[in-house]
Scaffold this motif. Structure first.
Motif, PDB file in Angstrom:
ATOM      1  N   PHE A   1      -5.690   0.107   8.083  1.00 15.34           N
ATOM      2  CA  PHE A   1      -5.155  -1.391   7.952  1.00 15.34           C
ATOM      3  C   PHE A   1      -6.173  -2.129   7.673  1.00 15.34           C
ATOM      4  O   PHE A   1      -7.148  -2.452   7.904  1.00 15.34           O
ATOM      5  CB  PHE A   1      -4.932  -1.710   9.355  1.00 15.34           C
ATOM      6  CG  PHE A   1      -3.691  -0.809  10.169  1.00 15.34           C
ATOM      7  CD1 PHE A   1      -2.322  -1.422  10.019  1.00 15.34           C
ATOM      8  CD2 PHE A   1      -3.996  -0.039  10.940  1.00 15.34           C
ATOM      9  CE1 PHE A   1      -1.284  -0.994  10.542  1.00 15.34           C
ATOM     10  CE2 PHE A   1      -2.746   0.539  11.546  1.00 15.34           C
ATOM     11  CZ  PHE A   1      -1.604   0.330  11.396  1.00 15.34           C
ATOM     12  N   GLY A   2      -6.052  -2.852   6.592  1.00 19.19           N
ATOM     13  CA  GLY A   2      -6.609  -4.300   6.237  1.00 19.19           C
ATOM     14  C   GLY A   2      -8.045  -3.732   5.567  1.00 19.19           C
ATOM     15  O   GLY A   2      -8.736  -4.688   5.342  1.00 19.19           O
ATOM     16  N   ALA A   3      -8.317  -2.684   5.026  1.00 18.45           N
ATOM     17  CA  ALA A   3      -9.516  -2.200   4.531  1.00 18.45           C
ATOM     18  C   ALA A   3      -9.629  -2.178   2.843  1.00 18.45           C
ATOM     19  O   ALA A   3     -10.636  -2.051   2.416  1.00 18.45           O
ATOM     20  CB  ALA A   3     -10.014  -1.011   5.217  1.00 18.45           C
ATOM     21  N   PHE A   4      -8.471  -2.021   2.527  1.00 21.56           N
ATOM     22  CA  PHE A   4      -8.616  -1.387   1.044  1.00 21.56           C
ATOM     23  C   PHE A   4      -9.250  -2.657  -0.012  1.00 21.56           C
ATOM     24  O   PHE A   4      -9.740  -2.393  -0.885  1.00 21.56           O
ATOM     25  CB  PHE A   4      -7.226  -1.067   0.337  1.00 21.56           C
ATOM     26  CG  PHE A   4      -6.511  -0.118   1.481  1.00 21.56           C
ATOM     27  CD1 PHE A   4      -7.190   0.967   1.283  1.00 21.56           C
ATOM     28  CD2 PHE A   4      -5.314  -0.038   2.031  1.00 21.56           C
ATOM     29  CE1 PHE A   4      -6.865   2.128   1.961  1.00 21.56           C
ATOM     30  CE2 PHE A   4      -4.859   1.018   2.563  1.00 21.56           C
ATOM     31  CZ  PHE A   4      -5.567   2.342   2.582  1.00 21.56           C
ATOM     32  N   GLY A   5      -9.278  -3.763   0.387  1.00 23.92           N
ATOM     33  CA  GLY A   5      -9.771  -4.770  -0.271  1.00 23.92           C
ATOM     34  C   GLY A   5     -11.312  -4.855  -0.339  1.00 23.92           C
ATOM     35  O   GLY A   5     -12.158  -5.177  -1.335  1.00 23.92           O
ATOM     36  N   HIS A   6     -11.922  -3.755   0.399  1.00 22.75           N
ATOM     37  CA  HIS A   6     -13.383  -3.523   0.408  1.00 22.75           C
ATOM     38  C   HIS A   6     -13.930  -2.354  -0.709  1.00 22.75           C
ATOM     39  O   HIS A   6     -14.741  -2.015  -0.703  1.00 22.75           O
ATOM     40  CB  HIS A   6     -13.799  -3.078   1.770  1.00 22.75           C
ATOM     41  CG  HIS A   6     -13.698  -4.421   2.619  1.00 22.75           C
ATOM     42  ND1 HIS A   6     -14.434  -5.568   2.717  1.00 22.75           N
ATOM     43  CD2 HIS A   6     -13.147  -4.317   3.898  1.00 22.75           C
ATOM     44  CE1 HIS A   6     -14.028  -6.239   3.606  1.00 22.75           C
ATOM     45  NE2 HIS A   6     -13.454  -5.501   4.383  1.00 22.75           N
ATOM     46  N   PHE A   7     -12.892  -1.781  -1.475  1.00 21.94           N
ATOM     47  CA  PHE A   7     -12.993  -1.079  -2.265  1.00 21.94           C
ATOM     48  C   PHE A   7     -12.604  -1.337  -3.880  1.00 21.94           C
ATOM     49  O   PHE A   7     -11.622  -2.069  -3.986  1.00 21.94           O
ATOM     50  CB  PHE A   7     -12.078   0.326  -2.110  1.00 21.94           C
ATOM     51  CG  PHE A   7     -12.361   0.883  -0.794  1.00 21.94           C
ATOM     52  CD1 PHE A   7     -13.583   1.874  -0.505  1.00 21.94           C
ATOM     53  CD2 PHE A   7     -11.805   0.443   0.258  1.00 21.94           C
ATOM     54  CE1 PHE A   7     -13.817   2.512   0.636  1.00 21.94           C
ATOM     55  CE2 PHE A   7     -12.199   1.043   1.643  1.00 21.94           C
ATOM     56  CZ  PHE A   7     -13.376   1.827   1.795  1.00 21.94           C
ATOM     57  N   LEU A   8     -13.573  -1.276  -4.761  1.00 27.19           N
ATOM     58  CA  LEU A   8     -13.230  -1.659  -6.171  1.00 27.19           C
ATOM     59  C   LEU A   8     -12.422  -0.642  -6.712  1.00 27.19           C
ATOM     60  O   LEU A   8     -12.131   0.299  -6.239  1.00 27.19           O
ATOM     61  CB  LEU A   8     -14.389  -1.625  -6.826  1.00 27.19           C
ATOM     62  CG  LEU A   8     -15.652  -2.469  -6.453  1.00 27.19           C
ATOM     63  CD1 LEU A   8     -16.841  -2.295  -7.169  1.00 27.19           C
ATOM     64  CD2 LEU A   8     -15.213  -3.855  -6.753  1.00 27.19           C
ATOM     65  N   PRO A   9     -11.437  -1.082  -7.571  1.00 23.18           N
ATOM     66  CA  PRO A   9     -10.464  -0.541  -8.077  1.00 23.18           C
ATOM     67  C   PRO A   9     -10.778   1.015  -8.610  1.00 23.18           C
ATOM     68  O   PRO A   9      -9.840   1.814  -8.495  1.00 23.18           O
ATOM     69  CB  PRO A   9      -9.853  -1.112  -9.355  1.00 23.18           C
ATOM     70  CG  PRO A   9      -9.951  -2.592  -9.035  1.00 23.18           C
ATOM     71  CD  PRO A   9     -11.316  -2.512  -8.209  1.00 23.18           C
ATOM     72  N   GLU A  10     -12.082   1.019  -9.305  1.00 22.70           N
ATOM     73  CA  GLU A  10     -12.529   2.490  -9.745  1.00 22.70           C
ATOM     74  C   GLU A  10     -13.007   3.213  -8.636  1.00 22.70           C
ATOM     75  O   GLU A  10     -12.963   4.341  -8.933  1.00 22.70           O
ATOM     76  CB  GLU A  10     -13.881   2.022 -10.756  1.00 22.70           C
ATOM     77  CG  GLU A  10     -14.905   1.416 -10.040  1.00 22.70           C
ATOM     78  CD  GLU A  10     -14.634  -0.251 -10.379  1.00 22.70           C
ATOM     79  OE1 GLU A  10     -15.793  -0.729 -10.233  1.00 22.70           O
ATOM     80  OE2 GLU A  10     -13.659  -0.665 -10.454  1.00 22.70           O
ATOM     81  N   GLU A  11     -12.786   2.796  -7.411  1.00 18.24           N
ATOM     82  CA  GLU A  11     -13.389   3.391  -6.282  1.00 18.24           C
ATOM     83  C   GLU A  11     -12.052   4.073  -5.593  1.00 18.24           C
ATOM     84  O   GLU A  11     -12.296   5.061  -4.515  1.00 18.24           O
ATOM     85  CB  GLU A  11     -14.082   2.577  -5.255  1.00 18.24           C
ATOM     86  CG  GLU A  11     -15.716   2.171  -5.679  1.00 18.24           C
ATOM     87  CD  GLU A  11     -16.289   1.557  -4.811  1.00 18.24           C
ATOM     88  OE1 GLU A  11     -17.493   1.596  -4.546  1.00 18.24           O
ATOM     89  OE2 GLU A  11     -15.528   0.536  -4.143  1.00 18.24           O
ATOM     90  N   ARG A  12     -10.828   3.687  -5.953  1.00 18.88           N
ATOM     91  CA  ARG A  12      -9.641   3.951  -5.196  1.00 18.88           C
ATOM     92  C   ARG A  12      -9.359   5.223  -5.151  1.00 18.88           C
ATOM     93  O   ARG A  12      -8.981   5.928  -4.184  1.00 18.88           O
ATOM     94  CB  ARG A  12      -8.756   2.826  -5.407  1.00 18.88           C
ATOM     95  CG  ARG A  12      -7.426   2.794  -4.669  1.00 18.88           C
ATOM     96  CD  ARG A  12      -6.493   1.743  -5.203  1.00 18.88           C
ATOM     97  NE  ARG A  12      -6.142   1.858  -6.576  1.00 18.88           N
ATOM     98  CZ  ARG A  12      -6.368   0.782  -7.321  1.00 18.88           C
ATOM     99  NH1 ARG A  12      -6.597  -0.479  -6.785  1.00 18.88           N
ATOM    100  NH2 ARG A  12      -5.979   0.691  -8.568  1.00 18.88           N
ATOM    101  N   PHE A  13      -9.472   5.826  -6.300  1.00 20.83           N
ATOM    102  CA  PHE A  13      -8.924   7.204  -6.285  1.00 20.83           C
ATOM    103  C   PHE A  13      -9.806   8.116  -5.509  1.00 20.83           C
ATOM    104  O   PHE A  13      -9.363   9.217  -4.977  1.00 20.83           O
ATOM    105  CB  PHE A  13      -9.119   7.741  -8.032  1.00 20.83           C
ATOM    106  CG  PHE A  13      -8.825   9.312  -7.955  1.00 20.83           C
ATOM    107  CD1 PHE A  13      -7.726   9.862  -8.147  1.00 20.83           C
ATOM    108  CD2 PHE A  13      -9.980  10.019  -8.253  1.00 20.83           C
ATOM    109  CE1 PHE A  13      -7.872  11.309  -8.133  1.00 20.83           C
ATOM    110  CE2 PHE A  13      -9.948  11.391  -8.481  1.00 20.83           C
ATOM    111  CZ  PHE A  13      -8.574  11.918  -8.399  1.00 20.83           C
TER     112      PHE A  13
END
Length: 256
Positions: A143-155
Protein backbone atom coordinates in the motif's frame (compact mmCIF):
# COMPACT_ATOMS: atom_id res chain seq x y z
CA UNK A 1 -4.09 17.88 6.47
CA UNK A 2 -2.65 16.80 9.83
CA UNK A 3 -4.12 16.17 13.24
CA UNK A 4 -2.86 18.13 16.22
CA UNK A 5 -0.74 15.09 17.08
CA UNK A 6 0.91 15.02 13.65
CA UNK A 7 4.34 16.35 12.65
CA UNK A 8 5.14 20.05 12.82
CA UNK A 9 6.22 22.06 9.80
CA UNK A 10 9.78 21.99 11.11
CA UNK A 11 9.70 18.21 11.51
CA UNK A 12 8.38 17.81 7.96
CA UNK A 13 11.12 20.09 6.65
CA UNK A 14 13.83 18.04 8.39
CA UNK A 15 12.30 14.85 7.00
CA UNK A 16 12.12 16.28 3.47
CA UNK A 17 15.82 17.18 3.56
CA UNK A 18 16.83 13.69 4.72
CA UNK A 19 17.28 10.47 2.76
CA UNK A 20 14.19 8.38 2.11
CA UNK A 21 15.13 5.90 4.84
CA UNK A 22 16.14 8.50 7.41
CA UNK A 23 13.11 10.62 6.60
CA UNK A 24 10.77 7.77 7.44
CA UNK A 25 12.71 6.91 10.59
CA UNK A 26 12.04 10.49 11.72
CA UNK A 27 8.40 10.54 10.64
CA UNK A 28 7.52 7.09 12.01
CA UNK A 29 6.23 8.04 15.50
CA UNK A 30 3.67 10.43 13.96
CA UNK A 31 3.12 8.76 10.59
CA UNK A 32 -0.34 7.46 11.41
CA UNK A 33 -1.43 11.01 12.25
CA UNK A 34 -0.73 12.16 8.68
CA UNK A 35 -2.74 11.77 5.45
CA UNK A 36 0.06 9.55 4.12
CA UNK A 37 -1.35 6.53 5.94
CA UNK A 38 -3.61 4.45 3.71
CA UNK A 39 -7.23 5.30 4.61
CA UNK A 40 -9.25 2.65 6.42
CA UNK A 41 -11.87 2.58 3.66
CA UNK A 42 -9.17 1.51 1.17
CA UNK A 43 -7.85 -1.14 3.55
CA UNK A 44 -11.37 -2.46 4.11
CA UNK A 45 -12.15 -2.53 0.37
CA UNK A 46 -8.98 -4.49 -0.37
CA UNK A 47 -9.72 -6.91 2.48
CA UNK A 48 -13.16 -7.67 1.06
CA UNK A 49 -11.76 -8.10 -2.45
CA UNK A 50 -9.01 -10.41 -1.18
CA UNK A 51 -11.15 -12.91 0.69
CA UNK A 52 -12.64 -14.60 -2.41
CA UNK A 53 -9.12 -14.99 -3.89
CA UNK A 54 -7.96 -17.22 -1.02
CA UNK A 55 -7.57 -19.26 1.03
CA UNK A 56 -4.14 -18.01 2.08
CA UNK A 57 -1.84 -19.51 4.68
CA UNK A 58 1.07 -17.04 4.48
CA UNK A 59 1.14 -13.36 3.58
CA UNK A 60 3.81 -10.71 2.95
CA UNK A 61 3.35 -6.94 3.34
CA UNK A 62 5.96 -5.33 1.06
CA UNK A 63 7.15 -1.95 2.42
CA UNK A 64 4.89 -2.46 5.42
CA UNK A 65 5.51 0.89 7.11
CA UNK A 66 3.59 1.03 10.38
CA UNK A 67 1.70 -2.15 9.54
CA UNK A 68 -1.56 -1.13 7.85
CA UNK A 69 -1.18 -3.92 5.27
CA UNK A 70 -0.32 -6.44 7.98
CA UNK A 71 -3.68 -5.61 9.51
CA UNK A 72 -5.31 -6.61 6.21
CA UNK A 73 -3.29 -9.81 5.88
CA UNK A 74 -4.04 -11.06 9.37
CA UNK A 75 -7.74 -10.99 8.41
CA UNK A 76 -7.26 -13.20 5.37
CA UNK A 77 -4.26 -15.44 6.25
CA UNK A 78 -4.41 -18.50 8.50
CA UNK A 79 -0.83 -19.22 9.59
CA UNK A 80 1.79 -16.50 9.24
CA UNK A 81 2.03 -12.84 8.21
CA UNK A 82 5.34 -11.03 7.59
CA UNK A 83 5.96 -7.31 7.23
CA UNK A 84 9.16 -6.09 5.54
CA UNK A 85 10.47 -2.53 5.43
CA UNK A 86 13.85 -0.80 5.28
CA UNK A 87 12.98 1.82 7.92
CA UNK A 88 13.83 0.77 11.45
CA UNK A 89 11.60 3.52 12.79
CA UNK A 90 8.55 2.37 10.85
CA UNK A 91 9.14 -1.24 11.89
CA UNK A 92 9.33 -0.18 15.54
CA UNK A 93 5.89 1.40 15.26
CA UNK A 94 4.54 -1.67 13.48
CA UNK A 95 5.87 -3.99 16.19
CA UNK A 96 4.13 -1.90 18.84
CA UNK A 97 0.82 -2.25 16.98
CA UNK A 98 1.24 -5.97 16.17
CA UNK A 99 3.52 -7.75 18.69
CA UNK A 100 6.04 -10.25 17.31
CA UNK A 101 4.65 -13.75 16.98
CA UNK A 102 1.41 -12.80 18.71
CA UNK A 103 -1.50 -14.91 17.58
CA UNK A 104 -4.72 -13.24 16.45
CA UNK A 105 -8.21 -14.68 16.54
CA UNK A 106 -9.50 -16.15 13.30
CA UNK A 107 -10.99 -13.42 11.14
CA UNK A 108 -8.68 -10.78 12.58
CA UNK A 109 -11.10 -9.33 15.12
CA UNK A 110 -10.26 -8.61 18.74
CA UNK A 111 -6.95 -8.36 20.62
CA UNK A 112 -3.98 -10.67 20.31
CA UNK A 113 -4.27 -13.79 22.42
CA UNK A 114 -1.91 -16.60 23.33
CA UNK A 115 -2.64 -19.67 21.27
CA UNK A 116 -5.19 -17.88 19.08
CA UNK A 117 -6.37 -19.47 15.87
CA UNK A 118 -5.17 -16.68 13.56
CA UNK A 119 -1.78 -15.99 12.00
CA UNK A 120 1.44 -15.19 13.81
CA UNK A 121 3.05 -11.86 12.89
CA UNK A 122 6.74 -11.41 12.04
CA UNK A 123 8.90 -8.44 11.03
CA UNK A 124 11.95 -8.24 8.76
CA UNK A 125 14.12 -5.24 8.04
CA UNK A 126 15.22 -5.36 4.40
CA UNK A 127 15.19 -3.40 1.15
CA UNK A 128 12.31 -4.48 -1.10
CA UNK A 129 14.72 -4.41 -4.04
CA UNK A 130 16.56 -7.35 -2.43
CA UNK A 131 13.99 -9.39 -0.52
CA UNK A 132 15.57 -12.13 1.64
CA UNK A 133 12.81 -14.71 1.18
CA UNK A 134 12.46 -18.10 -0.45
CA UNK A 135 9.26 -18.63 -2.49
CA UNK A 136 7.17 -19.15 0.65
CA UNK A 137 4.17 -16.80 0.48
CA UNK A 138 0.66 -17.35 -0.84
CA UNK A 139 -0.09 -13.64 -1.14
CA UNK A 140 1.89 -10.40 -1.11
CA UNK A 141 0.47 -6.92 -1.01
CA UNK A 142 1.63 -3.34 -0.78
CA UNK A 143 0.00 0.00 0.00
CA UNK A 144 1.27 3.44 -0.95
CA UNK A 145 4.95 2.55 -1.39
CA UNK A 146 5.52 2.48 -5.14
CA UNK A 147 6.27 6.19 -5.43
CA UNK A 148 9.51 5.49 -3.56
CA UNK A 149 10.88 3.48 -6.49
CA UNK A 150 12.16 5.01 -9.69
CA UNK A 151 10.63 3.66 -12.92
CA UNK A 152 13.85 1.82 -13.77
CA UNK A 153 13.68 0.02 -10.40
CA UNK A 154 10.11 -1.20 -10.83
CA UNK A 155 10.82 -4.38 -12.80
CA UNK A 156 13.45 -5.45 -10.25
CA UNK A 157 11.01 -4.83 -7.40
CA UNK A 158 8.34 -6.95 -9.09
CA UNK A 159 10.87 -9.70 -9.79
CA UNK A 160 11.79 -9.78 -6.08
CA UNK A 161 8.14 -10.18 -5.10
CA UNK A 162 7.71 -12.88 -7.75
CA UNK A 163 10.63 -14.79 -6.25
CA UNK A 164 9.04 -14.61 -2.79
CA UNK A 165 5.75 -16.19 -3.87
CA UNK A 166 4.90 -19.84 -4.17
CA UNK A 167 3.63 -21.05 -7.57
CA UNK A 168 0.05 -19.82 -7.71
CA UNK A 169 0.84 -17.01 -5.26
CA UNK A 170 -0.71 -13.60 -5.86
CA UNK A 171 0.72 -10.09 -5.62
CA UNK A 172 -2.06 -7.57 -5.07
CA UNK A 173 -2.26 -3.82 -4.63
CA UNK A 174 -4.83 -1.06 -5.20
CA UNK A 175 -4.22 1.41 -8.00
CA UNK A 176 -6.22 4.60 -8.30
CA UNK A 177 -7.28 6.12 -11.61
CA UNK A 178 -5.30 9.23 -12.58
CA UNK A 179 -7.04 12.53 -11.89
CA UNK A 180 -8.53 14.34 -14.92
CA UNK A 181 -6.02 16.53 -16.76
CA UNK A 182 -6.33 20.10 -15.57
CA UNK A 183 -8.16 19.23 -12.35
CA UNK A 184 -7.01 20.50 -8.97
CA UNK A 185 -5.74 17.03 -8.04
CA UNK A 186 -3.84 16.80 -11.34
CA UNK A 187 -1.99 20.08 -10.75
CA UNK A 188 -1.39 19.22 -7.09
CA UNK A 189 0.38 15.97 -8.00
CA UNK A 190 2.18 17.62 -10.91
CA UNK A 191 3.45 20.37 -8.61
CA UNK A 192 4.57 17.93 -5.93
CA UNK A 193 6.56 15.84 -8.39
CA UNK A 194 8.13 18.92 -9.95
CA UNK A 195 9.18 20.22 -6.54
CA UNK A 196 10.61 16.82 -5.63
CA UNK A 197 12.64 16.66 -8.85
CA UNK A 198 14.03 20.12 -8.17
CA UNK A 199 14.84 19.19 -4.58
CA UNK A 200 16.69 16.05 -5.69
CA UNK A 201 18.60 17.94 -8.35
CA UNK A 202 19.87 20.45 -5.79
CA UNK A 203 20.18 18.49 -2.54
CA UNK A 204 21.78 15.29 -1.31
CA UNK A 205 20.86 12.79 -0.04
CA UNK A 206 17.89 12.28 -2.33
CA UNK A 207 14.37 11.69 -1.05
CA UNK A 208 12.54 9.54 -3.58
CA UNK A 209 8.78 10.06 -3.69
CA UNK A 210 6.86 10.69 -6.91
CA UNK A 211 3.13 10.38 -7.51
CA UNK A 212 3.00 10.37 -11.32
CA UNK A 213 5.55 7.68 -12.23
CA UNK A 214 3.40 4.61 -11.50
CA UNK A 215 1.23 4.48 -14.61
CA UNK A 216 -1.05 1.51 -15.24
CA UNK A 217 0.28 0.62 -18.69
CA UNK A 218 3.91 0.64 -17.54
CA UNK A 219 3.03 -1.30 -14.40
CA UNK A 220 1.23 -4.04 -16.34
CA UNK A 221 4.15 -4.35 -18.75
CA UNK A 222 6.71 -4.69 -15.95
CA UNK A 223 4.57 -7.21 -14.07
CA UNK A 224 4.21 -9.32 -17.20
CA UNK A 225 7.93 -9.19 -17.93
CA UNK A 226 8.61 -10.28 -14.35
CA UNK A 227 6.57 -13.44 -15.04
CA UNK A 228 3.15 -12.55 -13.63
CA UNK A 229 -0.23 -13.11 -15.22
CA UNK A 230 -2.24 -9.99 -14.43
CA UNK A 231 -5.90 -9.13 -14.08
CA UNK A 232 -7.73 -6.09 -12.71
CA UNK A 233 -10.66 -6.14 -10.29
CA UNK A 234 -12.77 -2.98 -9.86
CA UNK A 235 -13.00 -1.62 -6.32
CA UNK A 236 -16.41 -0.09 -6.94
CA UNK A 237 -17.08 0.66 -3.27
CA UNK A 238 -14.39 3.36 -3.54
CA UNK A 239 -16.53 5.19 -6.07
CA UNK A 240 -16.96 5.70 -9.79
CA UNK A 241 -15.68 8.35 -12.18
CA UNK A 242 -18.13 10.44 -14.24
CA UNK A 243 -17.69 8.03 -17.17
CA UNK A 244 -18.74 5.09 -14.97
CA UNK A 245 -15.26 3.56 -14.61
CA UNK A 246 -14.00 2.72 -11.10
CA UNK A 247 -11.91 5.23 -9.21
CA UNK A 248 -9.64 2.38 -8.10
CA UNK A 249 -8.83 -1.15 -9.17
CA UNK A 250 -7.15 -4.06 -7.44
CA UNK A 251 -4.19 -5.31 -9.45
CA UNK A 252 -3.96 -9.10 -9.06
CA UNK A 253 -0.69 -10.51 -10.41
CA UNK A 254 -0.37 -14.30 -10.19
CA UNK A 255 2.79 -16.38 -10.29
CA UNK A 256 1.70 -19.35 -12.42
Amino acid sequence: MFTKHGPTVRELAVQALSSTERGYDLLAPKFDETPYRTPDRVLDAVTRALRPLGPFDTGLDVCCGTGAGVGVLRRVCRERVTGVDFSAGMLAEARAAFPDRAAYPAGGEGPAVAGGGGPSVHWVRADARALPFAPAFDVALSFGAFGHFLPEERFGLFAEVYGSLRPGGQFVFPLGAPPPVGSRAYWSLFGFDAAMRLRNALWRPKFIMYYRTFRLGDVLEDLTQAGFVVRLLPLTELGLRPDGSPRARLVVATRE
